[in-house]
Design a protein around this motif. Structure first.
Motif, mmCIF file in Angstrom:
data_model
loop_
_atom_site.group_PDB
_atom_site.id
_atom_site.type_symbol
_atom_site.label_atom_id
_atom_site.label_comp_id
_atom_site.label_asym_id
_atom_site.label_seq_id
_atom_site.Cartn_x
_atom_site.Cartn_y
_atom_site.Cartn_z
ATOM 1 N N VAL A 159 57.708 60.240 52.693
ATOM 2 C CA VAL A 159 56.347 59.757 52.871
ATOM 3 C C VAL A 159 56.137 59.293 54.318
ATOM 4 C CG1 VAL A 159 54.633 58.054 52.149
ATOM 5 C CG2 VAL A 159 56.156 59.092 50.449
ATOM 6 N N VAL A 160 55.190 59.944 54.998
ATOM 7 C CA VAL A 160 54.848 59.577 56.378
ATOM 8 C C VAL A 160 53.373 59.190 56.405
ATOM 9 C CG1 VAL A 160 54.762 60.341 58.782
ATOM 10 C CG2 VAL A 160 56.494 61.283 57.251
ATOM 11 N N ASP A 161 53.084 58.007 56.873
ATOM 12 C CA ASP A 161 51.702 57.505 56.899
ATOM 13 C C ASP A 161 51.009 57.688 55.548
ATOM 14 O OD1 ASP A 161 52.070 56.944 59.576
ATOM 15 O OD2 ASP A 161 51.344 58.923 60.213
ATOM 16 N N GLY A 162 51.719 57.359 54.505
ATOM 17 C CA GLY A 162 51.130 57.430 53.175
ATOM 18 C C GLY A 162 50.986 58.835 52.619
ATOM 19 N N LYS A 163 51.462 59.836 53.400
ATOM 20 C CA LYS A 163 51.332 61.213 52.933
ATOM 21 C C LYS A 163 52.720 61.792 52.646
ATOM 22 C CE LYS A 163 49.178 65.234 54.422
ATOM 23 N NZ LYS A 163 49.069 65.983 55.674
ATOM 24 N N ALA A 164 52.850 62.464 51.522
ATOM 25 C CA ALA A 164 54.138 63.055 51.185
ATOM 26 C C ALA A 164 54.320 64.361 51.948
ATOM 27 C CB ALA A 164 54.220 63.304 49.687
ATOM 28 N N TRP A 179 67.209 59.744 64.579
ATOM 29 C CA TRP A 179 66.080 59.312 65.390
ATOM 30 C C TRP A 179 64.826 58.993 64.585
ATOM 31 C CZ3 TRP A 179 68.909 63.806 66.450
ATOM 32 C CH2 TRP A 179 69.872 63.637 67.448
ATOM 33 N N GLY A 180 64.858 59.346 63.329
ATOM 34 C CA GLY A 180 63.676 59.083 62.526
ATOM 35 C C GLY A 180 63.440 60.184 61.533
ATOM 36 N N VAL A 181 62.175 60.409 61.222
ATOM 37 C CA VAL A 181 61.850 61.421 60.231
ATOM 38 C C VAL A 181 61.356 62.689 60.922
ATOM 39 C CG1 VAL A 181 60.251 62.010 58.369
ATOM 40 C CG2 VAL A 181 61.276 59.735 58.454
ATOM 41 N N VAL A 182 61.922 63.811 60.521
ATOM 42 C CA VAL A 182 61.416 65.093 61.007
ATOM 43 C C VAL A 182 60.498 65.638 59.936
ATOM 44 C CG1 VAL A 182 62.045 67.324 61.948
ATOM 45 C CG2 VAL A 182 63.717 65.480 61.936
ATOM 46 N N ASN A 183 59.271 65.897 60.311
ATOM 47 C CA ASN A 183 58.333 66.513 59.379
ATOM 48 C C ASN A 183 58.398 68.023 59.567
ATOM 49 O OD1 ASN A 183 56.176 67.543 58.008
ATOM 50 N ND2 ASN A 183 54.650 66.156 58.891
ATOM 51 N N VAL A 184 58.912 68.693 58.554
ATOM 52 C CA VAL A 184 59.121 70.133 58.641
ATOM 53 C C VAL A 184 57.819 70.873 58.962
ATOM 54 C CG1 VAL A 184 59.656 72.118 57.188
ATOM 55 C CG2 VAL A 184 61.143 70.138 57.164
ATOM 56 N N GLU A 185 56.717 70.335 58.455
ATOM 57 C CA GLU A 185 55.437 71.024 58.627
ATOM 58 C C GLU A 185 54.684 70.625 59.894
ATOM 59 O OE1 GLU A 185 53.120 71.621 55.220
ATOM 60 O OE2 GLU A 185 54.833 71.789 53.874
ATOM 61 N N ASN A 186 55.310 69.792 60.721
ATOM 62 C CA ASN A 186 54.662 69.398 61.962
ATOM 63 C C ASN A 186 55.064 70.367 63.077
ATOM 64 O OD1 ASN A 186 53.985 68.224 64.428
ATOM 65 N ND2 ASN A 186 54.283 66.142 63.645
ATOM 66 N N GLU A 187 54.055 70.989 63.696
ATOM 67 C CA GLU A 187 54.340 72.009 64.716
ATOM 68 C C GLU A 187 55.048 71.443 65.937
ATOM 69 O OE1 GLU A 187 51.045 74.647 65.670
ATOM 70 O OE2 GLU A 187 50.255 74.204 63.675
ATOM 71 N N GLU A 188 54.935 70.142 66.112
ATOM 72 C CA GLU A 188 55.637 69.545 67.254
ATOM 73 C C GLU A 188 57.121 69.357 66.945
ATOM 74 O OE1 GLU A 188 53.511 66.014 68.405
ATOM 75 O OE2 GLU A 188 51.691 67.210 68.647
ATOM 76 N N HIS A 189 57.452 69.414 65.672
ATOM 77 C CA HIS A 189 58.851 69.210 65.285
ATOM 78 C C HIS A 189 59.626 70.512 65.158
ATOM 79 C CE1 HIS A 189 57.989 64.948 63.455
ATOM 80 N NE2 HIS A 189 57.606 65.071 64.703
#
Ligand code: GDP
Ligand code: MG
Length: 296
Positions: free
Chosen positions: A233-238, A246-256
């Protein structure tokens, strides 16, 4: 005098037929064990699967070595039915002696062409031939940050002769953004140097739009991907993600990472073309060789 005869409805007639039949899409994953092949496939398709537990066997898979597994899932989106067949190959290059380790994989691909050809050539043809030909081979590159392994070059050469190959940099969260870019450029150089021809291929039929779309894909390849079957859950969104140092990698984030690009490419922009190219280029060349051999 009436000039409108109404044949423009042919597109909706075709559409109706195709929708009823549905689409068959066969994807193969190749690469060393532990590179995240199974995870990535699940990340791409899992959220869309109706029944991810009830794995069924495809209708008529050509019998093969016990190590190559395939399973079929049916995905339905807005009334469009996609039968997705995933072929998981044993990790090649895992052995001390990797001589000819690619052979079962190449054989599997050719066997599907061969079985399709046999069905085409039988006197009483099926109205509709079950298609088990591999439309896309995802090739997993180990995120070493240095270069391709010699075995990768050999296997890529063999694969690109028989199937649409799309290379990905596996587990790219283990590289920084800078390292990834450098690695990607290095891989591109090597592919060029060894004259390895990857999908998408340039075609005379391409209009400007196709050409520029393909160029942007060629630019992205190899896609630097991250897979995860975990929801974070990132910013209330799953989201699908991975927790690391280093933290959470959001697979669906284009910057990641380029996971979203790969998924769009596979499912939104190139699915039909991958199927068509398999038939028009790879299968056609297999067929021509076989028929020639029959004559001799
Ligand atoms: P396969 O043998 O190629 O099918 O690999 P798996 O999908 O079974 O993954 C092997 C291990 O790597 C598992 O523990 C996964 O959770 C992990 N893994 C998969 N994808 C990634 C990724 O993108 N990044 C990281 N750091 N680990 C991953
Ligand atoms: Mg696996």
């Amino acid at each position: 005098l009436q000039s409108y005869v109404g044949f423009d409805s042919i597109t909706s007639q075709i559409e109706k037929k195709l929708l009823k039949r549905g689409f068959q899409f066969n994807v193969m994953v190749v690469g060393q064990s532990g590179l995240g092949k199974s995870t990535l496939i699940n990340t791409i398709f899992a959220s869309h699967l109706i029944d991810s537990k009830g794995r069924t066997q495809p209708d008529e898979p050509t019998r093969q070595t016990v190590e190559i597994h395939s399973f079929t899932e049916t995905i339905i989106e807005n009334g469009v039915k996609l039968r997705l067949n995933i072929v998981d190959t044993p990790g090649y290059g895992d052995q001390v002696n990797n001589e000819n380790c690619w052979e079962p994989i190449i054989k599997y691909i050719k066997d599907q062409h061969s079985s399709y050809l046999r069905k085409e050539l039988t006197a009483v043809r099926d109205r509709f031939i079950q298609d088990t030909r591999i439309h896309c081979c995802l090739f997993f590159i180990s995120p070493t940050g240095h270069s391709l392994k010699p075995i990768d070059i050999v296997v890529l050469k063999k694969l690109t002769e028989v199937v649409n190959v799309v290379p990905v940099i596996a587990k790219s969260d283990s590289l920084t953004i800078e390292e990834r870019l450098a690695f990607k450029n290095r891989i591109k150089e090597e592919l060029g140097f060894h004259n390895i021809k990857l999908y998408p291929y340039a075609s005379d039929e391409d209009d400007e739009h196709d050409a520029s779309l393909n160029e942007s894909i060629q630019d992205l390849i190899p896609f630097a991907v991250i897979g995860s079957e975990q929801t974070i859950v990132v910013d209330g969104k799953a989201v699908r993600g991975r927790q690391n140092r280093w933290g959470v990698v959001n697979v669906e984030n284009e910057e990641h990472c380029e996971f979203i690009h790969l998924r769009n490419f596979l499912t939104r922009t190139h699915l039909q073309d991958l199927i068509e190219t398999t038939s028009l280029i790879h299968y056609e060349s297999f067929r021509a060789k076989q028929l020639l051999a029959l004559k001799e």
